[in-house]
Design a protein around this motif. Structure first.
Motif, short mmCIF file in Angstrom:
data_model
loop_
_atom_site.label_atom_id
_atom_site.label_comp_id
_atom_site.label_asym_id
_atom_site.label_seq_id
_atom_site.Cartn_x
_atom_site.Cartn_y
_atom_site.Cartn_z
N UNK A 14 35.60 39.07 40.83
CA UNK A 14 34.61 40.02 41.34
C UNK A 14 35.31 40.97 42.31
N UNK A 15 34.85 42.21 42.35
CA UNK A 15 35.51 43.22 43.18
C UNK A 15 35.53 42.81 44.65
N UNK A 16 34.44 42.22 45.15
CA UNK A 16 34.38 41.85 46.57
C UNK A 16 35.36 40.74 46.92
N UNK A 40 54.78 38.69 52.32
CA UNK A 40 55.80 38.35 51.31
C UNK A 40 55.18 38.13 49.94
N UNK A 41 54.08 38.87 49.69
CA UNK A 41 53.38 38.72 48.42
C UNK A 41 53.17 40.06 47.73
N UNK A 42 53.06 39.99 46.41
CA UNK A 42 52.65 41.14 45.60
C UNK A 42 51.37 40.72 44.88
N UNK A 43 50.30 41.51 45.02
CA UNK A 43 49.05 41.20 44.34
C UNK A 43 48.85 42.14 43.15
N UNK A 44 48.54 41.55 42.00
CA UNK A 44 48.23 42.32 40.79
C UNK A 44 46.78 42.02 40.45
N UNK A 45 45.96 43.07 40.39
CA UNK A 45 44.51 42.88 40.33
C UNK A 45 43.91 43.59 39.11
N UNK A 46 43.06 42.88 38.37
CA UNK A 46 42.20 43.48 37.34
C UNK A 46 40.83 42.84 37.49
N UNK A 47 39.86 43.61 37.95
CA UNK A 47 38.53 43.05 38.25
C UNK A 47 37.70 42.87 36.98
N UNK A 48 36.60 42.17 37.11
CA UNK A 48 35.79 41.78 35.96
C UNK A 48 35.15 42.97 35.24
N UNK A 49 35.00 44.11 35.94
CA UNK A 49 34.37 45.27 35.31
C UNK A 49 35.37 46.14 34.56
N UNK A 70 38.43 40.35 45.98
CA UNK A 70 39.82 40.75 46.14
C UNK A 70 40.17 40.89 47.62
N UNK A 71 39.36 41.67 48.35
CA UNK A 71 39.61 41.87 49.78
C UNK A 71 39.38 40.56 50.53
N UNK A 72 38.39 39.78 50.11
CA UNK A 72 38.13 38.48 50.74
C UNK A 72 39.34 37.56 50.60
N UNK A 73 39.94 37.53 49.41
CA UNK A 73 41.10 36.67 49.20
C UNK A 73 42.26 37.11 50.09
N UNK A 74 42.47 38.44 50.20
CA UNK A 74 43.58 38.95 51.02
C UNK A 74 43.36 38.61 52.50
N UNK A 75 42.14 38.85 52.99
CA UNK A 75 41.87 38.68 54.43
C UNK A 75 41.63 37.23 54.83
N UNK A 76 40.91 36.48 53.99
CA UNK A 76 40.50 35.13 54.38
C UNK A 76 41.49 34.07 53.92
#
Length: 433
Positions: free
Chosen positions: A193-195, A212-221, A197-203
C-alpha cells in the motif's frame, strides 16, 4: 573506398520497422508488427506532446505482437504507432543509490534529484556457472537472537519468511535491516500500500537503517509489469554491489505479490491456469529470480524473501515452490503472535539448512537442546494446563518446565534491541547448563 561505401549503404537499415495497435484487451496491447523478439522494449506513440509509452514484448499470437505497457494504457488508441527500440530493459546502477528510494525502473522517487554517474546492468542478470560458486561457510549476523541462535544464516544463503497477513513480517524485516552485519541492504517492496512505504522507512527501517539501504518500490496501484520488474530490479542492484566485492543483504516483501503480478501477465497473454489460477511460467520464473542470490568469488548476496501465506495455508502453491528452492525457512505463527511474543517465530516449524555446517559444536549442541525442550513442552502443554501432569513422572518434561520461561524470554526481542551472535550463543549455553 567507393566499393566500401556502396556496400555500407546497401547493408544499412535506412528505415524504421513500425507497427500499429490492433486491439487492447485489459492491460494487454496487440499490435500488427513491428519486427521484434521476446523481451524487446517498444515505444507506443500517444497523441499530443506526451512522451511515448514504453511496453515490453511478452508473446506472439498468430501474426500479432503481444505487448504489456510498463505504465498506464491511457492515451493509447487503435492505430497508434508502435516502434521497436531494439533494446532490452537496462537498470541504472551507482554507488549513489545507497540511502535512496527508486521505482521499479531504478529511477529515484525520493525527491533528492537524479543519479549522476551511472552504469547500466541488464535486468535479467548474467547466468553464473555453479562450479564457480564457493561454499557457504561464514555466518552473517542478523542481530535478532532467535535467528542468530537457532536459525543461523550464512553469507550467500537464501531464507524465506513465511507468514499470514499482520503477523509481523515487515517489522522483522526492519529489525534485520537495522542490525545486520552487511555492507549494504537492498530492499524490494512489491505491491505494498502507498502509505506503508513511508511508514516502513520511518518506523521499521529508521534513519540508521536507511543510511546503508537501497529501497526499490512498486505499489499495489501500479501495473503488473512494474510489480513484476520490481523484484528483478532489486536483484540487479544487489548484483552491482556484489560485483564490487560487497556482502549484500537482499530483502523482498513479498514473493507472493511477485507471483501474483506474473500470474496477471500470464493470464493476459493466454497462459492456462494450473493451480489456484497460477500459470506455468511462474514455476520457471521463481527459480530464475532466486538463483541470482548466493555466494560468489567476488562478494555475496544473502537473500531474505517473505512469502504471504494465503489463508495461513503453508502448503499453497507459491509457498511450496519457494520452500523447495531456498535454503531454509522462518515460519511466523499467528498463535505465537496472539501470546504477545514477538518476533512471532515458530522455532519448531523453522529450519536453516546450512546451520550445522557453519556454527561451532557448542552452538549446535545448545540449539539442539533448546529445540528438544521446546518440543517436549509444546507436545505436553495441554496435559500441564489442565493439571493432569504429576511432577517427577517425566524427567525431560520436568527439565522443560523448569526452563521454559527463560527460553521464551530468549526468543523475544524488542524492535529497538540488538544482540551480537556471541551474546546470543552465550545466553543459549547458559540456558542449557
Amino acid at each position: 573506398m567507393i566499393e566500401n561505401v556502396r556496400q555500407a549503404v546497401q547493408n544499412a537499415n535506412l528505415y524504421t520497422y513500425l507497427g500499429k495497435i490492433d486491439k487492447i484487451v485489459g492491460t494487454t496491447v496487440e499490435a500488427m508488427g513491428p519486427a521484434c523478439k521476446i523481451g524487446d522494449v517498444c515505444a507506443i506513440d500517444v497523441p499530443g506532446d506526451n512522451p511515448p509509452v514504453k511496453a515490453e514484448v511478452v508473446g506472439f499470437r498468430e501474426n500479432r505482437v503481444l505487448l504489456m505497457p510498463y505504465e498506464e494504457t491511457e492515451g493509447i488508441g487503435y492505430g497508434s504507432a508502435v516502434r521497436n527500440t531494439g533494446e532490452r530493459l537496462l537498470i541504472p546502477v551507482s554507488n549513489e543509490l545507497i540511502g535512496r528510494t527508486v521505482d521499479a525502473m531504478g529511477i529515484p522517487i525520493d525527491g533528492q534529484g537524479p543519479l549522476r554517474e551511472v552504469a547500466y546492468y541488464p535486468i535479467t542478470g548474467k547466468r553464473s556457472n555453479p562450479m564457480e560458486r564457493p561454499r557457504i561457510d561464514t555466518v552473517i549476523q542478523m542481530g535478532v537472537k532467535a535467528i542468530d541462535g537457532l536459525l543461523t544464516i550464512g553469507k550467500g544463503q537464501r531464507m524465506g519468511i513465511f507468514a499470514g497477513s499482520g503477523v509481523g513480517k515487515s517489522t522483522l524485516m526492519g529489525m534485520i535491516a537495522k542490525n545486520v552485519k552487511a555492507d549494504v541492504n537492498v530492499i524490494a517492496l512489491v505491491g505494498e500500500r502507498s502509505r506503508e512505504v513511508v511508514e516502513f522507512i520511518n518506523r521499521d527501517l529508521g534513519e540508521e537503517g536507511l543510511k546503508r539501504s537501497v529501497l526499490v518500490v512498486a505499489t499495489s496501484n501500479q501495473s503488473a509489469m512494474m510489480r513484476s520488474k520490481c523484484t528483478m530490479t532489486a536483484t540487479t542492484i544487489a548484483e552491482y554491489f556484489k560485483d564490487q566485492g560487497m556482502d549484500v543483504l537482499l530483502m523482498m516483501d513479498s514473493l507472493t505479490r511477485f507471483a501474483m503480478a506474473q500470474r496477471e501477465v500470464g493470464l493476459s497473454i493466454g497462459e492456462p491456469p494450473v493451480a489456484r489460477g497460477y500459470t506455468p511460467s511462474i514455476y520457471s520464473e521463481l527459480p530464475k529470480l532466486l538463483e541470482r542470490s548466493g555466494n560468489f568469488e567476488t562478494g555475496s548476496i544473502t537473500g531474505i524473501y517473505t512469502v504471504l501465506v494465503e489463508g495461513d495455508d503453508a502448503n499453497e502453491p507459491v509457498s511450496d515452490t519457494v520452500r523447495g528452492i531456498i535454503d531454509g525457512h522462518i515460519m511466523l505463527s499467528r498463535k505465537v503472535a496472539t501470546q504477545n511474543r514477538y518476533p512471532a517465530i515458530d522455532i519448531l516449524s523453522s529450519v536453516s539448512r546450512l546451520m550445522s555446517d557453519i556454527v561451532m559444536p557448542e552452538h549446535k549442541a545448545a540449539a539442539g537442546k533448546i529445540r528438544k525442550l521446546l518440543s517436549v513442552y509444546e507436545s505436553n502443554i495441554d496435559l500441564v494446563s489442565i493439571g493432569a501432569y504429576k511432577k517427577g513422572t517425566n524427567k525431560e518434561l520436568d527439565d522443560a518446565l523448569m526452563r521454559i520461561d527463560k527460553i521464551y524470554e530468549f526468543l523475544q526481542q524488542k524492535t529497538d534491541e540488538s544482540f551480537s551472535l556471541d551474546e546470543a550463543v552465550i545466553r543459549m549455553i547458559q540456558l542449557t547448563e
